[in-house]
Design a protein around this motif. Structure first.
Motif, PDB file in Angstrom:
ATOM      1  N   LYS A  93       0.849  -1.189   0.000  1.00 22.74           N
ATOM      2  CA  LYS A  93       0.000   0.000   0.000  1.00 22.74           C
ATOM      3  C   LYS A  93       0.884   1.238   0.000  1.00 22.74           C
ATOM      4  CE  LYS A  93      -1.781   1.420   3.856  1.00 22.74           C
ATOM      5  NZ  LYS A  93      -2.582   1.522   5.106  1.00 22.74           N
ATOM      6  N   GLY A  94       0.510   2.239  -0.812  1.00 24.75           N
ATOM      7  CA  GLY A  94       1.304   3.460  -0.841  1.00 24.75           C
ATOM      8  C   GLY A  94       0.929   4.350  -2.007  1.00 24.75           C
ATOM      9  N   THR A  95       1.848   5.232  -2.344  1.00 23.91           N
ATOM     10  CA  THR A  95       1.649   6.199  -3.425  1.00 23.91           C
ATOM     11  C   THR A  95       2.618   5.899  -4.562  1.00 23.91           C
ATOM     12  OG1 THR A  95       0.990   7.881  -1.817  1.00 23.91           O
ATOM     13  CG2 THR A  95       1.635   8.659  -3.999  1.00 23.91           C
ATOM     14  N   VAL A  96       2.122   6.033  -5.799  1.00 21.59           N
ATOM     15  CA  VAL A  96       2.986   5.836  -6.962  1.00 21.59           C
ATOM     16  C   VAL A  96       3.950   7.017  -7.057  1.00 21.59           C
ATOM     17  CG1 VAL A  96       3.088   5.580  -9.465  1.00 21.59           C
ATOM     18  CG2 VAL A  96       1.210   4.533  -8.186  1.00 21.59           C
ATOM     19  N   MET A  97       5.245   6.741  -6.872  1.00 20.12           N
ATOM     20  CA  MET A  97       6.260   7.785  -6.904  1.00 20.12           C
ATOM     21  C   MET A  97       6.815   8.006  -8.309  1.00 20.12           C
ATOM     22  SD  MET A  97       6.446   8.992  -3.945  1.00 20.12           S
ATOM     23  CE  MET A  97       5.848   8.598  -2.310  1.00 20.12           C
ATOM     24  N   PRO A 149      10.987  -9.242 -19.486  1.00 19.41           N
ATOM     25  CA  PRO A 149      10.958  -9.654 -18.071  1.00 19.41           C
ATOM     26  C   PRO A 149      12.000  -8.877 -17.267  1.00 19.41           C
ATOM     27  CG  PRO A 149      10.906 -11.562 -19.516  1.00 19.41           C
ATOM     28  CD  PRO A 149      11.172 -10.386 -20.396  1.00 19.41           C
ATOM     29  N   GLY A 150      11.592  -8.324 -16.120  1.00 19.99           N
ATOM     30  CA  GLY A 150      12.501  -7.553 -15.277  1.00 19.99           C
ATOM     31  C   GLY A 150      12.488  -6.062 -15.546  1.00 19.99           C
ATOM     32  N   THR A 151      11.706  -5.608 -16.547  1.00 17.58           N
ATOM     33  CA  THR A 151      11.607  -4.165 -16.800  1.00 17.58           C
ATOM     34  C   THR A 151      10.860  -3.485 -15.651  1.00 17.58           C
ATOM     35  OG1 THR A 151      11.547  -4.533 -19.188  1.00 17.58           O
ATOM     36  CG2 THR A 151      10.771  -2.397 -18.396  1.00 17.58           C
ATOM     37  N   GLN A 152      11.450  -2.407 -15.080  1.00 14.44           N
ATOM     38  CA  GLN A 152      10.770  -1.689 -14.002  1.00 14.44           C
ATOM     39  C   GLN A 152       9.612  -0.882 -14.585  1.00 14.44           C
ATOM     40  OE1 GLN A 152      13.244   0.848 -11.622  1.00 14.44           O
ATOM     41  NE2 GLN A 152      11.695   1.189 -10.077  1.00 14.44           N
ATOM     42  N   VAL A 153       8.438  -1.036 -13.991  1.00 18.28           N
ATOM     43  CA  VAL A 153       7.253  -0.335 -14.498  1.00 18.28           C
ATOM     44  C   VAL A 153       6.817   0.797 -13.575  1.00 18.28           C
ATOM     45  CG1 VAL A 153       6.446  -2.302 -15.830  1.00 18.28           C
ATOM     46  CG2 VAL A 153       5.701  -2.057 -13.468  1.00 18.28           C
ATOM     47  N   MET A 154       6.986   0.611 -12.267  1.00 16.98           N
ATOM     48  CA  MET A 154       6.589   1.655 -11.304  1.00 16.98           C
ATOM     49  C   MET A 154       7.418   1.552 -10.032  1.00 16.98           C
ATOM     50  SD  MET A 154       2.435   2.033 -11.416  1.00 16.98           S
ATOM     51  CE  MET A 154       1.586   2.457 -12.937  1.00 16.98           C
ATOM     52  N   GLU A 155       7.345   2.623  -9.235  1.00 14.17           N
ATOM     53  CA  GLU A 155       7.933   2.629  -7.895  1.00 14.17           C
ATOM     54  C   GLU A 155       6.878   3.144  -6.926  1.00 14.17           C
ATOM     55  OE1 GLU A 155      12.263   3.581  -6.192  1.00 14.17           O
ATOM     56  OE2 GLU A 155      11.211   5.365  -6.865  1.00 14.17           O
ATOM     57  N   ILE A 156       6.673   2.421  -5.834  1.00 15.05           N
ATOM     58  CA  ILE A 156       5.632   2.760  -4.862  1.00 15.05           C
ATOM     59  C   ILE A 156       6.279   2.958  -3.498  1.00 15.05           C
ATOM     60  CG2 ILE A 156       3.522   1.939  -3.732  1.00 15.05           C
ATOM     61  CD1 ILE A 156       2.968   0.290  -6.225  1.00 15.05           C
ATOM     62  N   ALA A 157       5.782   3.943  -2.759  1.00 16.98           N
ATOM     63  CA  ALA A 157       6.290   4.197  -1.403  1.00 16.98           C
ATOM     64  C   ALA A 157       5.132   4.561  -0.490  1.00 16.98           C
ATOM     65  CB  ALA A 157       7.328   5.316  -1.414  1.00 16.98           C
TER      66      ALA A 157
END
Length: 416
Positions: free
Chosen positions: A225-229, A241-249
């Motif tokens: 749970k968090g906010t899409v940074m 495979p392994g491509t970063q799509v998002m970062e959440i904090a």
């Protein structure tokens, strides 16, 4: 009586000399600014910048290759754990399942061939071939012996003898091949080989079941749970495979990280108090506490281009700061020493001579020099350990013209 008179005369001369000194300095009186020695609190601290970091954060990666069909969340959006973030084209999944099915079919064919029951008719056939070939070998061997004798008697040529020798060697090789085929068909399959086939087949079944459970569109969900940074893909992009799509904090569970010079780290301990500020954000002297000091130093280039050795320090927020977000820079004062109710004077009242520290004080409008012992220095203030008393008037920013004994103008207002 004579000695007594001399003593009186000397005293009189001394009095006249002092009066003359005071009169001379009276005519040379200077205007100064003074401030009273006061009691107060003082802190010694290390000033650093701190970075707001989320306690819970995670990077989200594409688990398979395919075309992104939809991006469900944008930067700044709040997400619950398990909520769909990105959808990837399911055709790629279908192709992967078909490839696994083909691998399974090929493996099953090998397995069936390995474990098929013994064919008695095939064994009888090979045994007949074996007996026939043995007779051929015997005949070839007999003919070779005859020709050898004739060759040694020079009745035939070497070429004629060599033909029968070659026929014997070929017949023996065929006999050995039939023997090997017969042994192979009679030999049972190893238990280890059967287990290996079964394990490979089970692994393929697990992989196919996992792919089938993902449905027509492969979905990437939030791990916390968090906010899409940050968002790194858009609809239509092709990912591996392994491509970063998002970062959440998690924007609620925050702490601060700061890189402290190695020279200062020895003064800082777990539990050391910290003051947190940021003028533009309206944050002033919010309390924090050092919770962790990392074990390894690293090199960092300063804004001036100087390479420095630093240690990372983690700081807890003792008070909640509204509107604080990960990535903000904050001003930190890491308190390494503090005292309360001590004598304080401004730093611009103190001067140094021969390794000792002095101040000018005003006593009855006369400038006098007093040696002091300094304590904590902070915020342009200095703690006076000895040499002064509360309410003593010290002269601010004494210049080279100021000398001990000089008369001070009495009409100069004093600070308090």
């Amino acid at each position: 009586m004579k000695k007594k008179v001399i003593g009186i005369v000397l005293v009189g001369v001394a009095i006249l000399g002092t009066a003359g000194f005071l009169m001379t300095n009276k005519s040379q009186s200077v205007e100064v600014e003074t401030i009273a020695v006061q009691k107060g609190n003082i802190s010694e601290y290390v000033e650093e910048l701190g970075l707001v970091v989320s306690e819970n954060k995670g990077s989200v990666f594409a688990p398979t290759a395919g075309k992104v069909t939809a991006v469900m969340k944008d930067v700044g959006d709040f997400v619950d754990q398990g909520e769909v973030l990105v959808k990837i084209d399911g055709q790629q999944l279908s192709r992967q399942i078909m490839e696994l099915e083909a691998q399974k079919s090929a493996l099953m064919a090998q397995y069936n061939e390995a474990v098929k029951p013994i064919d008695r008719k095939e064994i009888e056939k090979l045994e007949l071939q074996l007996n026939t070939q043995k007779k051929r070998v015997e005949e070839a061997r007999r003919q070779n012996e005859v020709n050898k004798t004739l060759y040694e008697a020079e009745a035939i040529s070497y070429e004629e003898y060599h033909v029968t020798l070659t026929m014997l060697q070929e017949a023996e090789a065929q006999l050995e091949a039939i023997n090997l085929d017969l042994d192979l068909i009679k030999k049972p399959v190893s238990e280890n080989i059967i287990n290996s086939y079964n394990a490979q087949l089970k692994q393929l079944d697990i992989q196919m079941e996992k792919l089938r459970s993902q449905g027509e569109d492969y979905v990437v969900t939030a791990p916390l749970k968090g906010t899409v940074m940050s968002k790194f893909v858009e609809a239509g992009a092709y990912v591996q495979p392994g491509t970063q799509v998002m970062e959440i904090a998690d924007g609620e569970a925050l702490y601060i990280e700061s890189d402290v010079l190695v020279a200062e780290i020895a003064k800082i301990k777990i539990g050391t108090a910290v003051e947190i500020s940021h003028k533009d954000l309206g944050i002033e002297a919010v309390k924090g506490t050092v919770k962790k000091i990392y074990p390894q130093a690293f090199s960092k280039v300063s804004d001036l281009g100087v390479e420095q050795k630093r240690i990372k320090v983690a700081i807890d927020l003792d008070e909640k700061i509204e509107g604080l977000r990960p990535g903000y820079d904050l001003d930190l004062k890491i308190i390494i020493n503090q005292k309360e109710n001590v004598l304080l004077i401004p730093e611009n009242t103190v001067f140094e001579k021969n390794g000792k520290h002095y101040v000018f004080v005003s006593e009855n409008n006369i400038a006098l020099i007093k040696e002091i012992q300094k304590g904590i220095e902070s915020k342009r203030q200095i703690e006076v350990v000895s040499g002064l008393h509360e309410s003593d008037l010290v002269i601010v920013s004494p210049d080279d013209k100021l000398e001990e004994g000089i008369v001070l103008k009495s009409d100069v207002p004093t600070k308090s």
